[in-house]
Design an enzyme around this catalytic site. Structure first.
Site, short mmCIF file in Angstrom:
data_model
loop_
_atom_site.label_atom_id
_atom_site.label_comp_id
_atom_site.label_asym_id
_atom_site.label_seq_id
_atom_site.Cartn_x
_atom_site.Cartn_y
_atom_site.Cartn_z
N CYS A 2 0.87 -1.11 -0.09
CA CYS A 2 -0.17 0.15 0.27
C CYS A 2 0.64 1.31 0.09
O CYS A 2 1.76 1.61 0.89
CB CYS A 2 -0.93 -0.04 0.99
SG CYS A 2 -1.98 -1.50 1.36
N ARG A 27 5.94 -0.11 -5.31
CA ARG A 27 5.57 -0.66 -4.28
C ARG A 27 4.73 -2.01 -4.45
O ARG A 27 4.53 -2.84 -3.41
CB ARG A 27 5.05 0.19 -3.21
CG ARG A 27 5.99 1.21 -2.67
CD ARG A 27 5.10 2.45 -1.88
NE ARG A 27 4.82 1.74 -0.51
CZ ARG A 27 5.58 2.19 0.49
NH1 ARG A 27 6.57 2.48 0.38
NH2 ARG A 27 5.03 1.93 1.82
N TRP A 74 -2.66 -3.10 -1.70
CA TRP A 74 -2.16 -4.46 -2.05
C TRP A 74 -3.03 -5.16 -0.86
O TRP A 74 -2.95 -5.28 0.31
CB TRP A 74 -0.62 -4.34 -1.42
CG TRP A 74 0.10 -5.59 -1.76
CD1 TRP A 74 0.66 -6.01 -2.97
CD2 TRP A 74 0.19 -6.86 -1.09
NE1 TRP A 74 0.91 -7.26 -3.04
CE2 TRP A 74 0.85 -7.80 -1.64
CE3 TRP A 74 -0.08 -7.18 0.50
CZ2 TRP A 74 1.31 -9.09 -1.23
CZ3 TRP A 74 0.28 -8.23 0.90
CH2 TRP A 74 1.00 -9.17 0.16
N ASN A 100 -2.42 2.13 5.46
CA ASN A 100 -1.52 1.31 5.13
C ASN A 100 -1.16 0.42 6.34
O ASN A 100 -1.15 0.93 7.32
CB ASN A 100 -0.26 1.86 4.55
CG ASN A 100 1.02 1.02 4.49
OD1 ASN A 100 0.70 -0.55 4.73
ND2 ASN A 100 2.14 1.36 4.02
N GLY A 101 -1.33 -0.96 6.27
CA GLY A 101 -1.22 -1.48 7.61
C GLY A 101 -2.19 -2.86 7.78
O GLY A 101 -3.17 -3.03 6.89
N GLU A 480 19.02 -17.32 -4.71
CA GLU A 480 18.70 -15.91 -4.95
C GLU A 480 18.24 -15.89 -6.49
O GLU A 480 17.28 -15.15 -7.11
CB GLU A 480 19.90 -14.92 -4.75
CG GLU A 480 19.76 -13.49 -5.37
CD GLU A 480 18.28 -12.83 -5.10
OE1 GLU A 480 17.74 -13.27 -3.86
OE2 GLU A 480 18.19 -11.93 -5.59
N LYS A 484 14.47 -14.86 -8.22
CA LYS A 484 14.14 -13.87 -9.15
C LYS A 484 13.50 -14.51 -10.22
O LYS A 484 12.64 -14.02 -10.77
CB LYS A 484 15.89 -13.48 -9.69
CG LYS A 484 16.62 -12.73 -9.03
CD LYS A 484 16.41 -11.27 -9.02
CE LYS A 484 15.36 -11.03 -7.72
NZ LYS A 484 15.92 -10.87 -6.46
N GLU A 487 9.82 -15.03 -9.21
CA GLU A 487 8.97 -14.04 -8.76
C GLU A 487 8.53 -12.99 -10.07
O GLU A 487 7.52 -12.51 -10.04
CB GLU A 487 9.72 -12.88 -7.86
CG GLU A 487 10.95 -12.40 -7.98
CD GLU A 487 11.68 -11.58 -7.01
OE1 GLU A 487 10.63 -10.95 -5.97
OE2 GLU A 487 12.65 -11.55 -6.82
N HIS A 503 19.10 -37.02 -2.60
CA HIS A 503 18.39 -37.40 -1.31
C HIS A 503 16.95 -37.30 -1.53
O HIS A 503 16.39 -37.32 -0.44
CB HIS A 503 18.96 -36.95 -0.11
CG HIS A 503 20.53 -37.24 0.07
ND1 HIS A 503 20.94 -38.38 0.40
CD2 HIS A 503 21.60 -36.11 0.24
CE1 HIS A 503 22.13 -38.38 0.43
NE2 HIS A 503 22.56 -37.00 0.24
N LYS A 598 7.08 -4.30 -3.23
CA LYS A 598 8.34 -3.81 -3.07
C LYS A 598 8.86 -3.57 -1.68
O LYS A 598 9.76 -3.91 -0.97
CB LYS A 598 8.66 -2.55 -3.86
CG LYS A 598 10.10 -2.04 -3.60
CD LYS A 598 10.82 -3.02 -4.75
CE LYS A 598 12.37 -2.72 -4.71
NZ LYS A 598 13.16 -3.63 -5.17
C1 F6R Z 1 13.03 -9.99 -4.10
C2 F6R Z 1 12.80 -9.16 -2.90
C3 F6R Z 1 12.41 -9.47 -1.72
C4 F6R Z 1 12.86 -8.47 -0.49
C5 F6R Z 1 12.22 -8.83 0.88
C6 F6R Z 1 12.91 -8.07 2.19
O1 F6R Z 1 13.52 -9.51 -5.04
O2 F6R Z 1 13.23 -7.82 -3.21
O3 F6R Z 1 12.58 -10.70 -1.29
O4 F6R Z 1 14.33 -8.59 -0.35
O5 F6R Z 1 10.93 -8.61 0.94
O6 F6R Z 1 12.75 -6.60 1.63
P1 F6R Z 1 13.90 -5.61 2.17
O7 F6R Z 1 15.21 -5.99 1.64
O8 F6R Z 1 13.32 -4.21 1.93
O9 F6R Z 1 13.91 -5.56 3.72
#
Ligand code: F6R
Length: 603
Positions: A2, A27, A74, A100-101, A480, A484, A487, A503, A598
């Protein structure tokens, strides 16, 4: 997650709200809405599901207004729909609220106080605005009604409230969710993130939890929950608006992948002096030196960056490290060492899962450090120490350059701590030189985009699943790279410790399953190759990504060799580009993947 924008006193509130909401699109959201009013006009509430362009198209021509609140939602309570989108309105039509929350006791409050009110949405926010209207009807002032709601609700909130009958004022409250006040010339405004208003002002005021603000065009009145007035100076946000521009790029993610070598160079100029010595605050190093174990607590990509950081501190500074998911740690805390120190890697500095850990360890009087890309964020402000990632705004939801900055900043800090402790390993490492080599390696890799795009055509264009495998640091990169891929391309991807496949998980390998083997560690390279071979023998479509020192003639992609501790910084780049092109080729919105946000400001 949000986004909130609000303004009072502007000549054209609609324009401020729309441009601000567009800046907050990164976001993540699924619906959007605005409320605009003025002394001469009629109040307008417009909400739409989907992108802001849908909202924009529904706004009547010429709607200006001097008071307004806007929101990107969101979904948490209730599906994405016009009824659930914000702003929410009280049944008497007087109050409009964006939030937001998450209010965890909203249902109970509705049962206790609003039995005679018909709720039109599934949201906790509507409960809050109906309560405000009820308390005002019962005789409270608007401010007191808002304060009463703050006292009643449990959970997190950033609230912006507009009163139809008072277009000169906005009411604001915050607890746990981010919200900033923006001081303008002839107007005042609010936003979840300074980025939303940087084209109008650089002057911001932070809010603390459980504070309430009454905002007019030329006054900002802050109170705590007990009603005591809080004086607070503003600070300047010096990020230029242009840093968030897309330029000639089709997507922010590609731009941000390309920026990674520059991010490393910026970190070197920020943290390394002319003599090649890493400069970190002396009191931070002293506190780190006093710790017998470092606890990295993070989420998602930042958790993966923490995994990559751990061996740096162990090897360069000789201090044991453990890495934990923030969402688990706070509620299932392991037995701590005698002198722990906490390090929070976080791109946004607002992640609610991390904040609850920070709040808990602060009550235990344990030292904390936040390493973040947003120096003004909640986690930066509230930890004992904060270091900046200097990556510039990261707009694409999938984190790339922030990961690079987190791993590189950790390397610089580990080197500085090792020097402080006088370890031989730290003295031997010329970190400036080694990180410069990494920046060059990253440049070489981003320059191979076309070749990496072709590999996507061969391996990832239509597959439903994929595996990244590796050992040690390569395993952390596998995690990682798989994150990527899933997502933004929605391919079910897994990062796997190569030796663990046999295993159980090898049962999933069938004809054509993509397996991407990461090979950068001389100690385990032969084993990882053997594990990749085992999947190949069962029909897998294997892609070998190896560093130059370990490459074999048939390897599909060769990554320039860099210092062993820094390998994740080079090896991740093909993973980022494979994900980018897989998403692009499948026709998805690379920067705004479905369901994701985000800045994850709820637990
Ligand atoms: C994936 C991504 C998320 C953030 C996670 C933590 O590409 O960006 O997995 O890494 O939500 O967010 P931050 O780094 O803002 O604490």
């Amino acid at each position: 997650m949000c986004g909130i924008v609000g303004v009072v006193g502007a000549e054209n509130a609609t324009e401020v709200l729309l441009s601000g909401l567009k800046k907050l699109e990164y976001r993540g959201y699924d619906s959007a809405g605005i409320y605009v009013n003025s002394k001469t006009g009629t109040p307008e509430l417009i909400k739409r599901v989907g992108r802001i362009k849908n909202l924009e198209a529904a706004i009547p021509a010429g709607l200006a207004g001097t008071q307004g609140i806007g929101h990107t939602r969101w979904a948490t309570n209730g599906v994405p729909s016009v009824a659930n989108a914000h702003p929410h309105i009280s049944n008497d039509g007087r109050f409009y609220l964006v939030h937001n929350g998450v209010l965890t006791n909203a249902k109970q409050l509705a049962a206790d106080y609003l039995a005679d009110v018909t709720l039109l949405s599934d949201t906790d926010t509507e409960v809050a605005v109906q309560l405000i209207a009820k308390f005002v009807r019962d005789g409270a002032s608007v401010k007191e009604a808002l304060r009463h709601v703050m006292q009643l609700v449990e959970g997190s909130y950033a609230f912006a409230l507009a009163d139809r009958d008072d277009v000169d004022t906005l009411y604001v409250a915050k607890n746990k969710s981010p919200l900033l006040i923006a001081k303008g010339d002839g107007f005042n405004a609010i936003a979840s993130d300074a980025l939303a208003l940087l084209d109008r002002t650089h002057d911001f005021i932070e809010l603390h939890d459980e504070e309430l603000v009454v905002l007019t065009k030329d006054s900002i009145h802050i109170e705590n929950l007990a009603g005591a007035v809080q004086e607070r100076a503003s600070y300047t946000v010096d990020v230029s608006e242009g840093d968030g521009d897309l330029g000639a790029y089709p997507f922010y993610m590609l731009k941000e992948i390309d920026e990674q070598p520059a991010v490393i160079r910026r970190l070197l100029s920020s943290y390394v002096d002319d003599q090649g010595q890493v400069q970190m605050p002396a009191d931070l190093l002293k506190t780190l030196d006093g710790a017998d174990r470092l606890y990295f607590v993070a989420a998602g990509t930042s958790y993966h960056a923490s995994l990559a950081a751990a061996p740096m501190f162990e090897q360069l500074a000789g201090v044991p490290v453990s890495v934990h998911f923030a969402s688990e740690f706070g509620y299932h805390m392991p037995l701590l060492s005698k002198k722990p120190m906490f390090i929070f890697l976080t791109q946004s500095g607002e992640t609610a899962d991390i904040r609850q850990v920070l709040v808990k360890v602060k009550t235990m009087h344990l030292p904390t450090l936040t390493i973040t890309n947003v120096p003004t964020s909640t986690l930066a402000r509230e930890a004992d120490y904060a270091l900046s990632l200097h990556a510039g705004p990261e707009i694409a939801v999938a984190s790339t350059k922030a990961y690079t900055a987190q791993v590189a900043t950790s390397a610089l800090l580990a080197k500085a701590l090792g020097m402080f402790k006088g370890t031989a390993a730290a003295k031997k490492l010329d970190i400036k030189h080694e990180l410069s080599i990494v920046a060059t390696a990253q440049q070489t890799l981003v320059d191979q985009k076309d070749m990496i795009h072709e590999l996507v055509g061969k391996m990832l264009k239509t597959t439903r699943n994929a595996f990244y495998i590796g050992r040690g640091g390569d395993y952390y990169v596998a995690l990682e790279a798989a994150l990527k891929l899933k997502e933004i391309s929605y391919i079910q991807a897994e990062g796997f410790a190569a030796g663990e496949l046999k295993h159980g998980t090898i049962a999933l390998i069938e004809e054509g399953t993509p397996v991407i083997a990461l090979i950068s560690d001389p100690v385990t390279a032969a084993h990882t190759r053997a594990n990749a071979g085992e999947t190949q023998a069962r029909g897998a479509n294997v892609l070998h990504i190896a560093t130059a020192d370990l490459a074999q003639p048939d390897d599909e992609l060769v990554v320039p060799s860099v210092n062993g501790l820094l390998t994740p910084l080079a090896l991740i780049v093909p993973g980022q580009l494979l994900a980018y092109y897989a998403s692009l080729d499948r026709g998805y919105d690379v920067d705004r993947p479905r369901n994701l946000a985000k800045s994850v400001t709820v637990e």
